[in-house]
Enzyme design. Sequence first.
Site, PDB file in Angstrom:
ATOM      1  N   ILE A  13       0.813  -1.223   0.000  1.00  9.99           N
ATOM      2  CA  ILE A  13       0.000   0.000   0.000  1.00  9.99           C
ATOM      3  C   ILE A  13       0.844   1.269   0.000  1.00  9.99           C
ATOM      4  O   ILE A  13       0.313   2.368  -0.159  1.00  9.99           O
ATOM      5  CB  ILE A  13      -0.960   0.024   1.204  1.00  9.99           C
ATOM      6  CG1 ILE A  13      -0.205  -0.114   2.530  1.00  9.99           C
ATOM      7  CG2 ILE A  13      -2.007  -1.054   1.061  1.00  9.99           C
ATOM      8  CD1 ILE A  13      -1.089   0.000   3.762  1.00  9.99           C
ATOM      9  N   GLY A  19      11.416   2.845   2.244  1.00 12.29           N
ATOM     10  CA  GLY A  19      10.615   1.794   2.853  1.00 12.29           C
ATOM     11  C   GLY A  19       9.426   1.368   2.023  1.00 12.29           C
ATOM     12  O   GLY A  19       8.958   2.109   1.146  1.00 12.29           O
ATOM     13  N   ASP A 140       9.844  16.090   7.276  1.00 13.18           N
ATOM     14  CA  ASP A 140       9.332  15.749   5.948  1.00 13.18           C
ATOM     15  C   ASP A 140       7.814  15.808   5.942  1.00 13.18           C
ATOM     16  O   ASP A 140       7.136  14.885   5.487  1.00 13.18           O
ATOM     17  CB  ASP A 140       9.826  14.366   5.523  1.00 13.18           C
ATOM     18  CG  ASP A 140       9.615  14.105   4.027  1.00 13.18           C
ATOM     19  OD1 ASP A 140       9.447  15.095   3.273  1.00 13.18           O
ATOM     20  OD2 ASP A 140       9.626  12.928   3.617  1.00 13.18           O
TER      21      ASP A 140
END
Length: 463
Positions: A13, A19, A140
């Site tokens: 997803i 990552g 971020d």
Amino acid sequence: MRMLARYELRTLIGQGSMGHVWQAWDTQLKRPAAIKIINPDRLTGPASEVSPEDIAARFRREAELGARFSHPGLPTLYDAQLDGSPKDLYMVWELIVGLDLAQILAREGGRLPVALALALGAQIADVLACTHEDPVIHRDLKPANIMITEAWKAKLLDFGVAAVFGTDHPRLTHPGQVLGTVAYMAPEQFGYGRIVPQTDLYALGCLLYEMLTGHPPFTGDHLTVMDGHRYRPPTPARELRPDIDPAINDLVMSMLVKDAAERPASARLIADQLAPYTLPDPSAAHPAPGTDEASAATTEPPAPQLPLKIRIVQAQALFDDGRFGDALPACNKLSAELTAAGDDHTHQATELRAKAAYCHMRLGNQRKALSEYETLAAELSQDRAPEDSLLLDVRSHLGLLQVDNNQAGAALATFADIYPLLVTHLGPNAPQTVEVRTALNRLNQLGGALPRQDPAPTSQATT
């Protein structure tokens, strides 16, 4: 079906450079989860500026930070495997069902109704107020890292490049390395400035600007956007959307100023300023439990105040544990109480004032910390020897804050006075001596002056 320990990995997803996130099923507890692993391509692909070891260190740091917080605007960390080689590491998070803010903006045509934008902004500011008290800086903040549930609740994700503000934690970045997403990055993320909680507030300003106007403050290629963040003022949001309240326009634009010290003092202040615009009727808000007249009649009297000695130890414990958001009001209250008690308590009151100043610095209140340290240095210099440990500590932090506030000449004068004393009384390799020496050498390399913050020439600004 791929298995990872007791978890079934069902659907990929989320996929970023560092990552991968899988929708998963916990076969033991019979519940859904989100599993994050390190992107396999980063572990087997060509060498880059970030080694697998550095990626693994950031991954572990993200898990450690995720375990610190309990807040409705943050997902819960259920489990983690942090031992072994980078390919074996994983984190198990609460699965958030919804769309990210980038998808919401795309679906809504680029911008949101004003009330909805401000409601989401207030929620994000409240999350940042929680993390900044630790104090953890996200670094971020962007639409893709904010999930929006069906109930229009915002959840802040991905602390993979987050930093713990201060100098007593290991750095996981390298000189010249830029972390973040250019469209939402503060000017200090491109240069010599220190990354502070107000760095996240700049990114939040960019998010609010985009939710209200339909695009971030600066658009174009990376160089053009970087140039805008560093040198050009953004067009006021109200010029692009006249129905924005002037006070909201002023708040958003104050978050987008170039100098971090000139931005709002805290995320909590922003959340409080947005709250009246997101409640249908602020005056009709329900009273806090236990404050109505009926409960007041049956409420037990408050417990007697603890002895002063115990409260001082409690404040010290908060300070030593790095809980600066809690330690600050405790230190301020105790220092005022001790000052009022008379000269016999002056020394202890001053030590608590110094701790409060340090809390301000670690929480990103740079101007306030600078002012407090200036006052303390002037007072302590009158009745203490130059080598006094508290005076050396105060003047060391004063010099470092002078550097951060572009007061190069004052910083050089401060360092010239205290550096020989630090070497003599603490030793050349003591952490405080090393920190001052590093700042002093940086000033020397720059010719005794910090980098100019003036706008770039037109020919550079348009490249």
